[in-house]
Design a protein around this motif. Structure first.
Motif, PDB file in Angstrom:
ATOM      1  N   VAL A  99       0.850  -1.173  -0.119  1.00 25.71           N
ATOM      2  CA  VAL A  99      -0.182   0.007   0.173  1.00 25.71           C
ATOM      3  C   VAL A  99       0.860   1.139   0.083  1.00 25.71           C
ATOM      4  CG1 VAL A  99      -1.530   1.307   1.355  1.00 25.71           C
ATOM      5  CG2 VAL A  99      -1.924  -1.293   1.163  1.00 25.71           C
ATOM      6  N   GLN A 100       0.649   2.228  -0.878  1.00 21.98           N
ATOM      7  CA  GLN A 100       1.333   3.379  -0.939  1.00 21.98           C
ATOM      8  C   GLN A 100       0.314   4.501  -1.468  1.00 21.98           C
ATOM      9  OE1 GLN A 100       4.773   3.216  -3.746  1.00 21.98           O
ATOM     10  NE2 GLN A 100       6.029   2.022  -2.226  1.00 21.98           N
ATOM     11  N   PRO A 101       0.594   5.819  -1.439  1.00 22.89           N
ATOM     12  CA  PRO A 101      -0.304   6.963  -1.714  1.00 22.89           C
ATOM     13  C   PRO A 101      -0.661   6.646  -3.023  1.00 22.89           C
ATOM     14  CG  PRO A 101       1.776   7.761  -0.756  1.00 22.89           C
ATOM     15  CD  PRO A 101       2.116   6.351  -0.869  1.00 22.89           C
ATOM     16  N   GLY A 102      -1.925   6.874  -3.193  1.00 20.52           N
ATOM     17  CA  GLY A 102      -2.840   6.705  -4.263  1.00 20.52           C
ATOM     18  C   GLY A 102      -2.242   7.452  -5.687  1.00 20.52           C
ATOM     19  N   LYS A 103      -1.021   7.172  -6.204  1.00 23.49           N
ATOM     20  CA  LYS A 103      -0.655   7.864  -7.375  1.00 23.49           C
ATOM     21  C   LYS A 103       0.081   6.618  -7.935  1.00 23.49           C
ATOM     22  CE  LYS A 103       3.355  10.187  -4.989  1.00 23.49           C
ATOM     23  NZ  LYS A 103       3.783  11.664  -4.761  1.00 23.49           N
ATOM     24  N   LEU A 104       0.220   7.087  -9.376  1.00 20.19           N
ATOM     25  CA  LEU A 104       1.209   6.097 -10.165  1.00 20.19           C
ATOM     26  C   LEU A 104       2.554   5.813  -9.879  1.00 20.19           C
ATOM     27  CD1 LEU A 104       0.628   4.131 -12.503  1.00 20.19           C
ATOM     28  CD2 LEU A 104       1.416   5.895 -13.853  1.00 20.19           C
ATOM     29  N   THR A 105       3.374   6.798  -9.538  1.00 22.17           N
ATOM     30  CA  THR A 105       4.720   6.779  -9.315  1.00 22.17           C
ATOM     31  C   THR A 105       4.956   6.064  -7.981  1.00 22.17           C
ATOM     32  OG1 THR A 105       5.210   8.939 -10.145  1.00 22.17           O
ATOM     33  CG2 THR A 105       6.945   8.144  -8.889  1.00 22.17           C
ATOM     34  N   PRO A 106       5.930   4.922  -8.235  1.00 19.10           N
ATOM     35  CA  PRO A 106       6.185   4.152  -7.040  1.00 19.10           C
ATOM     36  C   PRO A 106       7.070   4.723  -6.087  1.00 19.10           C
ATOM     37  CG  PRO A 106       7.486   3.359  -8.900  1.00 19.10           C
ATOM     38  CD  PRO A 106       6.632   4.498  -9.394  1.00 19.10           C
ATOM     39  N   GLN A 107       7.025   4.650  -4.623  1.00 21.89           N
ATOM     40  CA  GLN A 107       7.597   5.245  -3.754  1.00 21.89           C
ATOM     41  C   GLN A 107       8.944   4.219  -3.392  1.00 21.89           C
ATOM     42  OE1 GLN A 107       6.863   8.607  -2.715  1.00 21.89           O
ATOM     43  NE2 GLN A 107       5.776   8.212  -4.632  1.00 21.89           N
ATOM     44  N   PRO A 108      10.116   4.761  -3.076  1.00 25.13           N
ATOM     45  CA  PRO A 108      11.071   3.994  -2.619  1.00 25.13           C
ATOM     46  C   PRO A 108      11.048   3.146  -1.371  1.00 25.13           C
ATOM     47  CG  PRO A 108      11.705   6.200  -2.320  1.00 25.13           C
ATOM     48  CD  PRO A 108      10.616   6.237  -3.066  1.00 25.13           C
ATOM     49  N   ASP A 109      10.309   3.686  -0.523  1.00 25.34           N
ATOM     50  CA  ASP A 109       9.772   2.832   0.626  1.00 25.34           C
ATOM     51  C   ASP A 109       8.661   1.902   0.633  1.00 25.34           C
ATOM     52  OD1 ASP A 109      11.978   4.283   2.037  1.00 25.34           O
ATOM     53  OD2 ASP A 109      10.655   5.834   2.774  1.00 25.34           O
ATOM     54  N   VAL A 110       9.211   0.759   0.727  1.00 22.44           N
ATOM     55  CA  VAL A 110       8.232  -0.441   0.495  1.00 22.44           C
ATOM     56  C   VAL A 110       7.831  -1.352   1.718  1.00 22.44           C
ATOM     57  CG1 VAL A 110       8.068  -2.465  -1.048  1.00 22.44           C
ATOM     58  CG2 VAL A 110       9.082  -0.269  -2.092  1.00 22.44           C
ATOM     59  N   GLU A 111       6.712  -1.515   1.971  1.00 20.41           N
ATOM     60  CA  GLU A 111       6.283  -2.691   2.906  1.00 20.41           C
ATOM     61  C   GLU A 111       5.598  -3.453   2.109  1.00 20.41           C
ATOM     62  OE1 GLU A 111       4.244  -1.215   6.477  1.00 20.41           O
ATOM     63  OE2 GLU A 111       5.496   0.401   6.771  1.00 20.41           O
ATOM     64  N   PRO A 112       6.048  -4.527   1.567  1.00 22.86           N
ATOM     65  CA  PRO A 112       5.585  -5.435   0.550  1.00 22.86           C
ATOM     66  C   PRO A 112       4.344  -6.254   1.174  1.00 22.86           C
ATOM     67  CG  PRO A 112       7.749  -6.403   1.421  1.00 22.86           C
ATOM     68  CD  PRO A 112       7.554  -5.119   2.024  1.00 22.86           C
ATOM     69  N   THR A 113       3.470  -6.527   0.195  1.00 19.62           N
ATOM     70  CA  THR A 113       2.506  -7.745   0.646  1.00 19.62           C
ATOM     71  C   THR A 113       3.100  -9.104  -0.010  1.00 19.62           C
ATOM     72  OG1 THR A 113       0.740  -6.061   0.484  1.00 19.62           O
ATOM     73  CG2 THR A 113       0.187  -8.252   0.140  1.00 19.62           C
ATOM     74  N   VAL A 114       2.970 -10.084   0.847  1.00 16.56           N
ATOM     75  CA  VAL A 114       3.408 -11.246   0.230  1.00 16.56           C
ATOM     76  C   VAL A 114       2.477 -12.518   0.701  1.00 16.56           C
ATOM     77  CG1 VAL A 114       5.431 -12.945   0.395  1.00 16.56           C
ATOM     78  CG2 VAL A 114       6.045 -10.645   1.121  1.00 16.56           C
ATOM     79  N   VAL A 115       2.153 -13.028  -0.510  1.00 14.89           N
ATOM     80  CA  VAL A 115       0.998 -13.969  -0.469  1.00 14.89           C
ATOM     81  C   VAL A 115       1.697 -15.383  -0.795  1.00 14.89           C
ATOM     82  CG1 VAL A 115      -1.332 -14.711  -1.341  1.00 14.89           C
ATOM     83  CG2 VAL A 115      -0.737 -12.152  -0.819  1.00 14.89           C
ATOM     84  N   VAL A 116       1.299 -16.442  -0.196  1.00 13.02           N
ATOM     85  CA  VAL A 116       1.582 -17.731  -0.855  1.00 13.02           C
ATOM     86  C   VAL A 116       0.339 -18.554  -0.948  1.00 13.02           C
ATOM     87  CG1 VAL A 116       2.951 -20.038  -0.487  1.00 13.02           C
ATOM     88  CG2 VAL A 116       3.871 -17.910   0.291  1.00 13.02           C
ATOM     89  N   TYR A 117      -0.214 -19.017  -2.061  1.00 11.90           N
ATOM     90  CA  TYR A 117      -1.289 -20.087  -1.801  1.00 11.90           C
ATOM     91  C   TYR A 117      -1.034 -21.205  -2.734  1.00 11.90           C
ATOM     92  CZ  TYR A 117      -3.049 -18.089  -6.541  1.00 11.90           C
ATOM     93  OH  TYR A 117      -3.249 -17.700  -7.991  1.00 11.90           O
ATOM     94  N   VAL A 118      -1.889 -22.321  -2.464  1.00 10.79           N
ATOM     95  CA  VAL A 118      -1.502 -23.638  -2.851  1.00 10.79           C
ATOM     96  C   VAL A 118      -2.570 -24.449  -3.283  1.00 10.79           C
ATOM     97  CG1 VAL A 118       0.941 -23.939  -1.378  1.00 10.79           C
ATOM     98  CG2 VAL A 118      -1.479 -24.534  -0.532  1.00 10.79           C
ATOM     99  N   LYS A 119      -2.532 -25.429  -3.901  1.00 10.49           N
ATOM    100  CA  LYS A 119      -3.564 -26.326  -4.049  1.00 10.49           C
ATOM    101  C   LYS A 119      -3.041 -27.595  -4.560  1.00 10.49           C
ATOM    102  CE  LYS A 119      -4.147 -24.948  -9.176  1.00 10.49           C
ATOM    103  NZ  LYS A 119      -5.066 -24.622 -10.396  1.00 10.49           N
ATOM    104  N   PRO A 120      -3.900 -28.492  -4.499  1.00 10.52           N
ATOM    105  CA  PRO A 120      -3.207 -29.948  -4.479  1.00 10.52           C
ATOM    106  C   PRO A 120      -2.999 -30.421  -5.975  1.00 10.52           C
ATOM    107  CG  PRO A 120      -5.480 -30.293  -3.852  1.00 10.52           C
ATOM    108  CD  PRO A 120      -5.134 -28.802  -3.684  1.00 10.52           C
ATOM    109  N   LEU A 121      -1.884 -31.142  -6.167  1.00 13.60           N
ATOM    110  CA  LEU A 121      -2.086 -31.533  -7.865  1.00 13.60           C
ATOM    111  C   LEU A 121      -1.643 -33.147  -7.551  1.00 13.60           C
ATOM    112  CD1 LEU A 121       0.387 -29.062  -9.324  1.00 13.60           C
ATOM    113  CD2 LEU A 121      -2.227 -29.494  -9.900  1.00 13.60           C
TER     114      LEU A 121
END
Length: 290
Positions: A99-121
């Protein structure tokens, strides 16, 4: 498996029905995120180092300095597989700019969102079975592959509009869309790399063009060369594929999938496809099950 799966979201294991990200997340707003699709065989994440390397290259292309270690990312995957009791599984790891301020230009300070999802194979390797029921039906589409100069082909991001538009052109019973570059050369499928065989020699579009350097693609290249097969990487016209003796697609989930038809013309697999599929299964068996 009847029980609800657990996903890993920002360091927490949560039921899939409760797994959410903010509507202000840049991965949702702009597709500003990197991801990798992986497979676990027998509890082992196959070709992890190669996937990690490509993930980092994608993040570099996005100027996304997420600050996460390889050990941290791998532990989230392992925890998700363990929480679901899965040894053989599809795994997707995503890192957004958060989540960053609502403008297109990315900001250098990042708090990333990390998601892992799985399904059986199903089990893979020599005693396994493919995830697909039949060889693939493929159609060429009008949608062209985005030039590398516009969006780097090697960057595996959440922005999949190019592939979505290609797949939207397909008939109801068609499995994959085959895209060309702006000059009309064959590039790749919406989610797969293309191969074809003529007179016992193997051909695949070069990654010097707008073609994702697939991890499975590289493994198959190595297996083919180790087997003494001649492999060509170049620029090819559609007619070369239609006139081929064999054709197949590769991606992490399908592994090697023969092409039954291209634009209604029958192609099919054959001895080279079968030989490479066997060698791929042997690699998985040796690496992950033994």
């Amino acid at each position: 498996m009847g029980e609800e799966l657990y996903y890993h979201v920002d360091g927490n294991l949560v039921p899939a029905s409760e797994a959410t990200v903010s509507v202000d997340d840049r991965g949702f707003r702009y597709g500003d995120a990197a991801f990798e699709t992986l497979r676990a065989y027998g509890g082992t994440v196959f070709a992890w180092d190669a996937h990690l390397e490509r993930l980092e290259r994608t993040c570099e292309s996005l100027s996304l300095e997420h600050g996460l270690t390889a050990a941290d990312l791998r532990s989230r995957i392992d925890e998700t597989l363990a929480a679901n009791g899965l040894a053989d599984a599809y795994v997707r790891l995503s890192i957004t700019r958060g989540v960053q301020p609502g403008k297109l230009t990315p900001q250098p300070d990042v708090e990333p969102t990390v998601v892992v999802y799985v399904k059986p194979l199903p089990r893979g390797g020599l005693a396994g079975e493919p995830v697909w029921d039949e060889p693939a039906t493929v159609e060429t589409v009008e949608t062209r592959r985005v030039p590398d100069e516009a969006i780097p082909a090697a960057a595996k991001t959440h922005n999949y509009l190019n592939g979505i538009l290609a797949r939207a052109e397909l008939g109801a019973d068609v499995d994959e869309a085959l895209m060309c570059d702006l000059e009309g050369h064959i590039a790749e499928g919406a989610t797969s790399n293309l191969w074809f065989v003529r007179d016992g020699e193997i051909y695949t579009p070069t990654t010097d063009g707008p073609v994702l350097p697939g991890i499975t693609r590289q493994i198959v290249l190595d297996l083919a060369r180790d087997a003494g097969l001649t492999v060509h990487e170049g620029l090819y016209e559609l007619v070369a594929v239609r006139d081929a003796d064999e054709a197949f697609l590769t991606n992490r989930t399908w592994e090697l999938r023969p092409v039954a038809t291209l634009d209604g013309c029958e192609i099919g697999g054959g001895p080279v496809t079968e030989r490479l599929s066997r060698r791929y299964d042997e690699r998985v068996e040796r690496t992950c099950y033994e």
